[in-house]
Scaffold this motif. Structure first.
Motif, PDB file in Angstrom:
ATOM      1  N   GLN A  37       0.841  -1.197   0.000  1.00  0.00           N
ATOM      2  CA  GLN A  37       0.000   0.000   0.000  1.00  0.00           C
ATOM      3  C   GLN A  37       0.878   1.250   0.000  1.00  0.00           C
ATOM      4  O   GLN A  37       0.634   2.198  -0.751  1.00  0.00           O
ATOM      5  CB  GLN A  37      -0.935   0.003   1.215  1.00  0.00           C
ATOM      6  N   ASP A  38       1.906   1.237   0.824  1.00  0.00           N
ATOM      7  CA  ASP A  38       2.863   2.343   0.867  1.00  0.00           C
ATOM      8  C   ASP A  38       3.498   2.542  -0.511  1.00  0.00           C
ATOM      9  O   ASP A  38       3.594   3.657  -1.009  1.00  0.00           O
ATOM     10  CB  ASP A  38       3.930   2.044   1.923  1.00  0.00           C
ATOM     11  N   TYR A  39       3.900   1.449  -1.141  1.00  0.00           N
ATOM     12  CA  TYR A  39       4.508   1.495  -2.462  1.00  0.00           C
ATOM     13  C   TYR A  39       3.544   2.105  -3.484  1.00  0.00           C
ATOM     14  O   TYR A  39       3.922   2.969  -4.277  1.00  0.00           O
ATOM     15  CB  TYR A  39       4.920   0.081  -2.875  1.00  0.00           C
ATOM     16  N   ALA A  40       2.281   1.662  -3.446  1.00  0.00           N
ATOM     17  CA  ALA A  40       1.289   2.155  -4.409  1.00  0.00           C
ATOM     18  C   ALA A  40       1.076   3.655  -4.266  1.00  0.00           C
ATOM     19  O   ALA A  40       1.048   4.388  -5.260  1.00  0.00           O
ATOM     20  CB  ALA A  40      -0.035   1.416  -4.228  1.00  0.00           C
ATOM     21  N   PHE A  41       0.941   4.127  -3.029  1.00  0.00           N
ATOM     22  CA  PHE A  41       0.616   5.533  -2.807  1.00  0.00           C
ATOM     23  C   PHE A  41       1.839   6.452  -2.832  1.00  0.00           C
ATOM     24  O   PHE A  41       1.756   7.574  -3.298  1.00  0.00           O
ATOM     25  CB  PHE A  41      -0.115   5.715  -1.485  1.00  0.00           C
ATOM     26  N   ASN A  42       2.963   5.976  -2.319  1.00  0.00           N
ATOM     27  CA  ASN A  42       4.108   6.871  -2.119  1.00  0.00           C
ATOM     28  C   ASN A  42       5.262   6.664  -3.092  1.00  0.00           C
ATOM     29  O   ASN A  42       6.097   7.549  -3.226  1.00  0.00           O
ATOM     30  CB  ASN A  42       4.612   6.750  -0.678  1.00  0.00           C
ATOM     31  N   ILE A  43       5.315   5.536  -3.763  1.00  0.00           N
ATOM     32  CA  ILE A  43       6.377   5.299  -4.743  1.00  0.00           C
ATOM     33  C   ILE A  43       5.800   5.414  -6.156  1.00  0.00           C
ATOM     34  O   ILE A  43       6.251   6.217  -6.958  1.00  0.00           O
ATOM     35  CB  ILE A  43       7.054   3.921  -4.544  1.00  0.00           C
ATOM     36  N   LEU A  44       4.785   4.596  -6.449  1.00  0.00           N
ATOM     37  CA  LEU A  44       4.157   4.670  -7.768  1.00  0.00           C
ATOM     38  C   LEU A  44       3.424   5.987  -7.947  1.00  0.00           C
ATOM     39  O   LEU A  44       3.553   6.637  -8.977  1.00  0.00           O
ATOM     40  CB  LEU A  44       3.156   3.522  -7.970  1.00  0.00           C
ATOM     41  N   GLY A  45       2.615   6.335  -6.961  1.00  0.00           N
ATOM     42  CA  GLY A  45       1.862   7.579  -7.006  1.00  0.00           C
ATOM     43  C   GLY A  45       0.883   7.684  -8.154  1.00  0.00           C
ATOM     44  O   GLY A  45       0.439   8.766  -8.497  1.00  0.00           O
ATOM     45  N   ARG A  46       0.529   6.545  -8.761  1.00  0.00           N
ATOM     46  CA  ARG A  46      -0.327   6.582  -9.948  1.00  0.00           C
ATOM     47  C   ARG A  46      -1.791   6.281  -9.661  1.00  0.00           C
ATOM     48  O   ARG A  46      -2.585   6.188 -10.578  1.00  0.00           O
ATOM     49  CB  ARG A  46       0.161   5.555 -10.977  1.00  0.00           C
ATOM     50  N   CYS A  47      -2.130   6.087  -8.414  1.00  0.00           N
ATOM     51  CA  CYS A  47      -3.512   5.727  -8.133  1.00  0.00           C
ATOM     52  C   CYS A  47      -3.999   6.464  -6.895  1.00  0.00           C
ATOM     53  O   CYS A  47      -3.209   6.850  -6.038  1.00  0.00           O
ATOM     54  CB  CYS A  47      -3.647   4.223  -7.957  1.00  0.00           C
ATOM     55  N   ASP A  48      -5.308   6.646  -6.853  1.00  0.00           N
ATOM     56  CA  ASP A  48      -5.912   7.318  -5.708  1.00  0.00           C
ATOM     57  C   ASP A  48      -6.557   6.341  -4.744  1.00  0.00           C
ATOM     58  O   ASP A  48      -7.000   6.731  -3.673  1.00  0.00           O
ATOM     59  CB  ASP A  48      -6.957   8.336  -6.181  1.00  0.00           C
ATOM     60  N   ARG A  49      -6.630   5.053  -5.153  1.00  0.00           N
ATOM     61  CA  ARG A  49      -7.150   4.050  -4.231  1.00  0.00           C
ATOM     62  C   ARG A  49      -6.562   2.700  -4.584  1.00  0.00           C
ATOM     63  O   ARG A  49      -6.176   2.457  -5.738  1.00  0.00           O
ATOM     64  CB  ARG A  49      -8.672   4.052  -4.230  1.00  0.00           C
ATOM     65  N   VAL A  50      -6.497   1.838  -3.578  1.00  0.00           N
ATOM     66  CA  VAL A  50      -6.143   0.443  -3.784  1.00  0.00           C
ATOM     67  C   VAL A  50      -7.270  -0.399  -3.204  1.00  0.00           C
ATOM     68  O   VAL A  50      -7.996   0.041  -2.305  1.00  0.00           O
ATOM     69  CB  VAL A  50      -4.787   0.053  -3.143  1.00  0.00           C
ATOM     70  N   ILE A  51      -7.393  -1.604  -3.746  1.00  0.00           N
ATOM     71  CA  ILE A  51      -8.452  -2.512  -3.303  1.00  0.00           C
ATOM     72  C   ILE A  51      -7.863  -3.876  -2.980  1.00  0.00           C
ATOM     73  O   ILE A  51      -6.716  -4.167  -3.338  1.00  0.00           O
ATOM     74  CB  ILE A  51      -9.556  -2.672  -4.371  1.00  0.00           C
ATOM     75  N   SER A  52      -8.676  -4.686  -2.342  1.00  0.00           N
ATOM     76  CA  SER A  52      -8.454  -6.125  -2.247  1.00  0.00           C
ATOM     77  C   SER A  52      -9.800  -6.780  -2.487  1.00  0.00           C
ATOM     78  O   SER A  52     -10.809  -6.376  -1.898  1.00  0.00           O
ATOM     79  CB  SER A  52      -7.900  -6.533  -0.875  1.00  0.00           C
ATOM     80  N   LEU A  53      -9.838  -7.735  -3.389  1.00  0.00           N
ATOM     81  CA  LEU A  53     -11.043  -8.502  -3.684  1.00  0.00           C
ATOM     82  C   LEU A  53     -11.030  -9.732  -2.787  1.00  0.00           C
ATOM     83  O   LEU A  53     -10.131 -10.577  -2.901  1.00  0.00           O
ATOM     84  CB  LEU A  53     -11.067  -8.903  -5.156  1.00  0.00           C
TER      85      LEU A  53
END
Length: 187
Positions: A113-129
């Motif tokens: 989650q940290d990687y998605a928001f703070n490294i990639l920075g390409r999304c405004d939300r993450v999910i888990s199905l």
């Protein structure tokens, strides 16, 4: 290595991880929320698909490695999923049964989650199905701040969409903070 936590390394999967991942993905109990456990050929295709994801997106599900032993105990990472006609960035995880209930999936998913928001920075939300009956995975998502936002039929099976918006995330720019500083953001 892609990510490092206190106890884990997350790195790209390699063909040499096949036997270790078969112990996870081929285990009927660990995969009870999937249509069926994977056989050797399915694990091979799983690794191949992740390697294509690395090439195309620079991320995918990564091998989860215990720092203390170098042993691959599962996978965790980010993967694009088609959900109701649009792309969602999912945090997914699988841990070998004898290593479950030790917080490894929570720790790895938090880092993703940290990687998605703070490294990639390409999304405004993450999910888990997550399937409604998969209580252990729901707890992992909840510990990392994800909440149920919708119940859907995904791939012909009922799933909850657990999600967290960047603006709601407990994570700030924690990647370069000390462990003591990072602990302030963990509830």
């Amino acid at each position: 290595m892609i990510l490092e936590t206190d106890r884990l390394l997350l790195r790209e999967m390699m063909l040499s991880d096949l036997d270790a991942l078969l112990l996870v993905l081929g285990d009927a109990e660990s995969m009870r929320y999937y249509p069926k456990p994977f056989d050797r050929e399915m694990v091979q295709k799983w690794i191949d698909r992740q390697r294509r994801n690395y090439a195309q997106h620079a991320f995918g599900l990564w091998a989860m490695v215990l720092k203390a032993t170098g042993e691959v105990i599962g996978d965790c990472g980010l993967i694009w999923q088609e959900v109701e006609g649009h792309q969602e960035l999912e945090i997914g995880y699988h841990v070998r049964r004898d290593q479950q209930m030790q917080g490894y999936a929570t720790e790895a998913a938090y880092a993703c989650q940290d990687y998605a928001f703070n490294i990639l920075g390409r999304c405004d939300r993450v999910i888990s199905l997550i399937r409604p009956e998969n209580i252990p995975s729901q707890r992992i998502a909840q510990k990392n701040g994800l909440k149920v936002v919708q119940e859907i039929l995904w791939r012909d099976i009922q799933h909850y969409i657990y999600a967290v918006q960047r603006s709601e995330s407990k994570l700030l720019a924690t990647s370069n903070l000390s462990e003591a500083e990072k602990s302030k953001f963990k509830a």
